[in-house]
Design a protein around this motif. Sequence first.
Motif, short mmCIF file in Angstrom:
data_model
loop_
_atom_site.label_atom_id
_atom_site.label_comp_id
_atom_site.label_asym_id
_atom_site.label_seq_id
_atom_site.Cartn_x
_atom_site.Cartn_y
_atom_site.Cartn_z
N UNK A 128 0.81 -1.21 0.00
CA UNK A 128 0.00 0.00 0.00
C UNK A 128 0.85 1.27 0.00
N UNK A 129 2.13 1.15 0.37
CA UNK A 129 3.01 2.32 0.40
C UNK A 129 3.91 2.44 -0.83
N UNK A 130 3.74 1.56 -1.79
CA UNK A 130 4.55 1.63 -3.00
C UNK A 130 3.98 2.71 -3.92
N UNK A 131 4.85 3.64 -4.28
CA UNK A 131 4.45 4.73 -5.17
C UNK A 131 4.76 4.40 -6.62
N UNK A 132 5.92 3.77 -6.86
CA UNK A 132 6.34 3.52 -8.23
C UNK A 132 7.36 2.38 -8.25
N UNK A 133 7.50 1.77 -9.41
CA UNK A 133 8.52 0.75 -9.64
C UNK A 133 9.41 1.23 -10.78
N UNK A 134 10.71 1.30 -10.53
CA UNK A 134 11.67 1.64 -11.58
C UNK A 134 12.40 0.36 -11.96
N UNK A 135 12.27 -0.01 -13.22
CA UNK A 135 12.89 -1.24 -13.70
C UNK A 135 14.09 -0.89 -14.56
N UNK B 119 -0.89 -7.33 -5.95
CA UNK B 119 -1.20 -6.93 -4.58
C UNK B 119 -1.46 -5.43 -4.46
N UNK B 120 -0.82 -4.62 -5.29
CA UNK B 120 -1.14 -3.19 -5.30
C UNK B 120 -2.57 -2.97 -5.79
N UNK B 121 -2.99 -3.76 -6.78
CA UNK B 121 -4.37 -3.66 -7.28
C UNK B 121 -5.37 -4.08 -6.21
N UNK C 104 -9.37 -0.13 -0.97
CA UNK C 104 -9.57 1.29 -0.63
C UNK C 104 -10.83 1.83 -1.32
N UNK C 105 -11.03 1.43 -2.57
CA UNK C 105 -12.18 1.89 -3.33
C UNK C 105 -13.48 1.38 -2.71
#
Length: 175
Positions: free
Chosen positions: A112-119, A163-165, A171-172
């Motif tokens: 829930x605290x992940x803002x972005x993934x840089x690959x 898991x982010x979804x 939350x929705x």
Amino acid sequence: MDSEKEKSIRNASWISLGDTEEVEAWSHPSIFPFLPVYLVGGALAIAGFFVPFIVDLPGLSEWAGLLLIPIGLFLIGVEYIRYVTEFYVFTDTRIIKKEGILSHTVKKVAYENIDNLNKQYPLQGRILGYGNLIVVTASPSEADIKMNYLPQMKSATSIIGDYRAQVADKRTSES
């Protein structure tokens, strides 16, 4: 997942999983980036064995070449320890990165605290199937996690995305 290895990860003192938290996947870094050091260390150890019999070193004892053996073995040992002491664990609630031998450095980020993934896919990583993944957090209390040489990047990003979804759907539905 191998149940014996999963049990050892689950019971490790550094991970501290919750009662209902499940390990989805875990990994060490890919072995491929460590292979050049293994090869150099192995070559030094082998050369150290044969040099005293092949090369005449003026001014040095004929056994001086044997010093290459412990140097080569030391290189292999240090690199192997670096490899086996780094873990990436994906649970159903968070990502955990552990590194270190005597003192563990453990970083944890909840999905829930992940803002972005840089690959990042270096050329050799694209060929050999690994990459670097930087998990950028939205929380000031959690540090970003950089997973170097992460094997199976697609699986890892898929787990994180799923898991982010789920967190976003939860939350929705609550609002």
